[in-house]
Write a protein that holds these residues in place. Structure first.
Motif, PDB file in Angstrom:
ATOM      1  N   THR A   3      40.193  23.073  20.751  1.00  0.00           N
ATOM      2  CA  THR A   3      41.367  23.061  21.633  1.00  0.00           C
ATOM      3  C   THR A   3      41.781  24.473  22.006  1.00  0.00           C
ATOM      4  O   THR A   3      42.179  24.746  23.139  1.00  0.00           O
ATOM      5  CB  THR A   3      42.536  22.341  20.940  1.00  0.00           C
ATOM      6  N   ASN A   4      41.672  25.402  21.042  1.00  0.00           N
ATOM      7  CA  ASN A   4      42.040  26.796  21.312  1.00  0.00           C
ATOM      8  C   ASN A   4      41.159  27.404  22.399  1.00  0.00           C
ATOM      9  O   ASN A   4      41.629  28.169  23.246  1.00  0.00           O
ATOM     10  CB  ASN A   4      41.934  27.629  20.036  1.00  0.00           C
ATOM     11  N   SER A   5      39.863  27.067  22.380  1.00  0.00           N
ATOM     12  CA  SER A   5      38.939  27.583  23.387  1.00  0.00           C
ATOM     13  C   SER A   5      39.284  27.050  24.766  1.00  0.00           C
ATOM     14  O   SER A   5      39.233  27.768  25.766  1.00  0.00           O
ATOM     15  CB  SER A   5      37.499  27.207  23.026  1.00  0.00           C
ATOM     16  N   ILE A   6      39.638  25.750  24.824  1.00  0.00           N
ATOM     17  CA  ILE A   6      40.017  25.139  26.099  1.00  0.00           C
ATOM     18  C   ILE A   6      41.290  25.780  26.633  1.00  0.00           C
ATOM     19  O   ILE A   6      41.384  26.136  27.810  1.00  0.00           O
ATOM     20  CB  ILE A   6      40.209  23.621  25.926  1.00  0.00           C
ATOM     21  N   ASP A   7      42.281  25.954  25.750  1.00  0.00           N
ATOM     22  CA  ASP A   7      43.545  26.562  26.165  1.00  0.00           C
ATOM     23  C   ASP A   7      43.333  27.991  26.654  1.00  0.00           C
ATOM     24  O   ASP A   7      43.932  28.412  27.648  1.00  0.00           O
ATOM     25  CB  ASP A   7      44.536  26.561  24.997  1.00  0.00           C
ATOM     26  N   ARG A   8      42.493  28.744  25.970  1.00  0.00           N
ATOM     27  CA  ARG A   8      42.232  30.128  26.373  1.00  0.00           C
ATOM     28  C   ARG A   8      41.518  30.161  27.722  1.00  0.00           C
ATOM     29  O   ARG A   8      41.842  30.980  28.583  1.00  0.00           O
ATOM     30  CB  ARG A   8      41.392  30.842  25.318  1.00  0.00           C
ATOM     31  N   GLY A   9      40.579  29.251  27.921  1.00  0.00           N
ATOM     32  CA  GLY A   9      39.875  29.189  29.196  1.00  0.00           C
ATOM     33  C   GLY A   9      40.820  28.876  30.341  1.00  0.00           C
ATOM     34  O   GLY A   9      40.749  29.486  31.414  1.00  0.00           O
ATOM     35  N   GLU A  10      41.741  27.944  30.113  1.00  0.00           N
ATOM     36  CA  GLU A  10      42.720  27.593  31.139  1.00  0.00           C
ATOM     37  C   GLU A  10      43.652  28.765  31.420  1.00  0.00           C
ATOM     38  O   GLU A  10      44.039  29.008  32.566  1.00  0.00           O
ATOM     39  CB  GLU A  10      43.513  26.363  30.696  1.00  0.00           C
ATOM     40  N   THR A  11      44.008  29.498  30.370  1.00  0.00           N
ATOM     41  CA  THR A  11      44.875  30.668  30.535  1.00  0.00           C
ATOM     42  C   THR A  11      44.188  31.739  31.374  1.00  0.00           C
ATOM     43  O   THR A  11      44.808  32.350  32.254  1.00  0.00           O
ATOM     44  CB  THR A  11      45.255  31.254  29.161  1.00  0.00           C
ATOM     45  N   ILE A  12      42.907  31.946  31.121  1.00  0.00           N
ATOM     46  CA  ILE A  12      42.147  32.945  31.876  1.00  0.00           C
ATOM     47  C   ILE A  12      42.039  32.540  33.341  1.00  0.00           C
ATOM     48  O   ILE A  12      42.254  33.354  34.249  1.00  0.00           O
ATOM     49  CB  ILE A  12      40.742  33.134  31.263  1.00  0.00           C
ATOM     50  N   ARG A  13      41.727  31.281  33.578  1.00  0.00           N
ATOM     51  CA  ARG A  13      41.588  30.822  34.970  1.00  0.00           C
ATOM     52  C   ARG A  13      42.929  30.845  35.698  1.00  0.00           C
ATOM     53  O   ARG A  13      42.991  31.159  36.888  1.00  0.00           O
ATOM     54  CB  ARG A  13      40.957  29.426  35.001  1.00  0.00           C
ATOM     55  N   ARG A  14      44.005  30.531  34.989  1.00  0.00           N
ATOM     56  CA  ARG A  14      45.335  30.612  35.591  1.00  0.00           C
ATOM     57  C   ARG A  14      45.654  32.053  35.972  1.00  0.00           C
ATOM     58  O   ARG A  14      46.211  32.317  37.041  1.00  0.00           O
ATOM     59  CB  ARG A  14      46.378  30.063  34.614  1.00  0.00           C
ATOM     60  N   PHE A  15      45.285  32.994  35.118  1.00  0.00           N
ATOM     61  CA  PHE A  15      45.504  34.411  35.420  1.00  0.00           C
ATOM     62  C   PHE A  15      44.747  34.810  36.683  1.00  0.00           C
ATOM     63  O   PHE A  15      45.283  35.513  37.549  1.00  0.00           O
ATOM     64  CB  PHE A  15      45.039  35.274  34.241  1.00  0.00           C
ATOM     65  N   ILE A  16      43.504  34.368  36.794  1.00  0.00           N
ATOM     66  CA  ILE A  16      42.703  34.690  37.979  1.00  0.00           C
ATOM     67  C   ILE A  16      43.376  34.158  39.236  1.00  0.00           C
ATOM     68  O   ILE A  16      43.533  34.876  40.233  1.00  0.00           O
ATOM     69  CB  ILE A  16      41.281  34.111  37.838  1.00  0.00           C
ATOM     70  N   LEU A  17      43.799  32.903  39.200  1.00  0.00           N
ATOM     71  CA  LEU A  17      44.418  32.287  40.371  1.00  0.00           C
ATOM     72  C   LEU A  17      45.733  32.963  40.748  1.00  0.00           C
ATOM     73  O   LEU A  17      46.024  33.163  41.929  1.00  0.00           O
ATOM     74  CB  LEU A  17      44.655  30.797  40.110  1.00  0.00           C
ATOM     75  N   GLU A  18      46.524  33.322  39.752  1.00  0.00           N
ATOM     76  CA  GLU A  18      47.842  33.889  40.029  1.00  0.00           C
ATOM     77  C   GLU A  18      47.788  35.355  40.431  1.00  0.00           C
ATOM     78  O   GLU A  18      48.774  35.893  40.940  1.00  0.00           O
ATOM     79  CB  GLU A  18      48.747  33.715  38.808  1.00  0.00           C
ATOM     80  N   ASN A  19      46.651  36.009  40.219  1.00  0.00           N
ATOM     81  CA  ASN A  19      46.560  37.440  40.515  1.00  0.00           C
ATOM     82  C   ASN A  19      45.525  37.805  41.570  1.00  0.00           C
ATOM     83  O   ASN A  19      45.424  38.972  41.953  1.00  0.00           O
ATOM     84  CB  ASN A  19      46.257  38.213  39.226  1.00  0.00           C
ATOM     85  N   VAL A  20      44.775  36.827  42.048  1.00  0.00           N
ATOM     86  CA  VAL A  20      43.705  37.137  42.989  1.00  0.00           C
ATOM     87  C   VAL A  20      44.237  37.648  44.325  1.00  0.00           C
ATOM     88  O   VAL A  20      43.578  38.459  44.993  1.00  0.00           O
ATOM     89  CB  VAL A  20      42.792  35.907  43.198  1.00  0.00           C
ATOM     90  N   GLU A  21      45.421  37.223  44.739  1.00  0.00           N
ATOM     91  CA  GLU A  21      45.977  37.720  45.996  1.00  0.00           C
ATOM     92  C   GLU A  21      46.296  39.209  45.902  1.00  0.00           C
ATOM     93  O   GLU A  21      46.136  39.944  46.868  1.00  0.00           O
ATOM     94  CB  GLU A  21      47.234  36.934  46.376  1.00  0.00           C
ATOM     95  N   ALA A  22      46.751  39.648  44.746  1.00  0.00           N
ATOM     96  CA  ALA A  22      47.082  41.060  44.556  1.00  0.00           C
ATOM     97  C   ALA A  22      45.833  41.911  44.333  1.00  0.00           C
ATOM     98  O   ALA A  22      45.815  43.095  44.684  1.00  0.00           O
ATOM     99  CB  ALA A  22      48.042  41.222  43.381  1.00  0.00           C
ATOM    100  N   TYR A  23      44.782  41.302  43.764  1.00  0.00           N
ATOM    101  CA  TYR A  23      43.561  42.049  43.442  1.00  0.00           C
ATOM    102  C   TYR A  23      42.327  41.294  43.941  1.00  0.00           C
ATOM    103  O   TYR A  23      41.486  40.872  43.145  1.00  0.00           O
ATOM    104  CB  TYR A  23      43.458  42.271  41.933  1.00  0.00           C
ATOM    105  N   PRO A  24      42.195  41.114  45.240  1.00  0.00           N
ATOM    106  CA  PRO A  24      41.088  40.304  45.770  1.00  0.00           C
ATOM    107  C   PRO A  24      39.699  40.854  45.479  1.00  0.00           C
ATOM    108  O   PRO A  24      38.745  40.090  45.324  1.00  0.00           O
ATOM    109  CB  PRO A  24      41.360  40.282  47.278  1.00  0.00           C
ATOM    110  N   SER A  25      39.574  42.172  45.394  1.00  0.00           N
ATOM    111  CA  SER A  25      38.260  42.768  45.160  1.00  0.00           C
ATOM    112  C   SER A  25      38.081  43.295  43.738  1.00  0.00           C
ATOM    113  O   SER A  25      37.000  43.755  43.378  1.00  0.00           O
ATOM    114  CB  SER A  25      38.006  43.908  46.161  1.00  0.00           C
ATOM    115  N   SER A  26      39.133  43.225  42.935  1.00  0.00           N
ATOM    116  CA  SER A  26      39.025  43.740  41.565  1.00  0.00           C
ATOM    117  C   SER A  26      39.562  42.756  40.533  1.00  0.00           C
ATOM    118  O   SER A  26      39.934  43.152  39.431  1.00  0.00           O
ATOM    119  CB  SER A  26      39.778  45.070  41.442  1.00  0.00           C
TER     120      SER A  26
END
Length: 245
Positions: A3-26
């Motif tokens: 469960t911890n691995s799943i939660d961490r994966g979701e947290t990472i993907r959420r971070f990507i989605l929430e920050n991709v507009e600010a950092y599209p190339s990085s």
């Protein structure tokens, strides 16, 4: 998989989605630095988001950049001369498009949208209003543009101010509206608190309290006369309309 691995994966993907507009190339580097994982690990999360259809990308390797895919989009133009009712527009055109959102988020959108559209109907003096809606996996954005005199110019003239910048400052504090007998414009100050992004553009004047001073607002400038109001809200915001008021 734990469960911890799943939660961490979701947290990472959420971070990507929430920050991709600010950092599209990085965004890969930002994610690597944030979570202390390899670029290869980040790449697996990016590929998953791409395959799920909520993230899009272009380019090769170092020059590759990403953006959130628009999942829900609508654009309409309505006459302001036919006794337009903001509640009817909400129920018919906007609410059905937001039915996938939590009720607390829908309530904020209802209050913000109907208030701003009512201002255009009652105060703009324009002939028509254009409404756009764009929704991604992370945010919903609604723009309302009228072709009237312009909100800051109207306030300047109605209250005999020196310039439109003074009108913008007064409106942002909830002190003035385009109607000297109606203080409905105080809703602007509440909208600033409600939305994750809120911009008013009219003539040469912009009110963008959640943007840095060096932000370039030129792409938002309405053509000729008129007022543009842009509102953006995270789809899973923790803020409620009641808390704002």
């Amino acid at each position: 998989m734990s469960t911890n691995s799943i939660d961490r994966g979701e947290t990472i993907r959420r971070f990507i989605l929430e920050n991709v507009e600010a950092y599209p190339s990085s965004i890969a580097k930002q994610t690597t630095d944030k979570f202390g994982i390899t670029r290869q690990a980040v790449s697996k999360h990016v590929i998953l988001l791409l395959s799920s259809g909520i993230l899009e990308g272009q380019g090769m390797t170092q020059s590759r950049h990403y953006w959130l895919k628009v999942l829900n989009e609508k654009s309409i133009t309505l006459s302001l001369k036919n006794q337009l009712d903001e509640q009817v527009v909400w129920q018919k055109e906007i609410a059905p498009r937001l039915s996938n959102l939590p009720s607390r988020v829908i309530n904020i959108w209802h209050d913000g949208f109907t208030n701003i559209l009512n201002n255009a109907i009652v105060h703009s003096g324009g002939q028509k209003v254009a409404i756009t809606l764009k929704q991604t996996a992370v945010t919903t954005e609604i723009g309302i543009v009228d072709d009237g005199e312009g909100i800051f110019n109207q306030i300047k003239n109605a209250h005999k101010l020196d310039n439109e910048k003074q009108a913008m400052l007064a409106l942002s504090k909830g002190k003035l509206t385009t109607n000297t007998k109606n203080q409905a414009g105080k809703g602007i100050s509440f909208a600033v608190k409600k939305f994750d992004d809120f911009v008013i553009a009219s003539g040469e004047t912009f009110f963008a309290p959640k943007h840095p001073k060096d932000w370039n607002p030129e792409p938002l400038r309405p053509q000729k006369n008129g007022t543009l109001v842009l509102m953006k809200l995270y789809n899973k915001t923790v803020l409620t309309s009641k808390e704002v008021f």
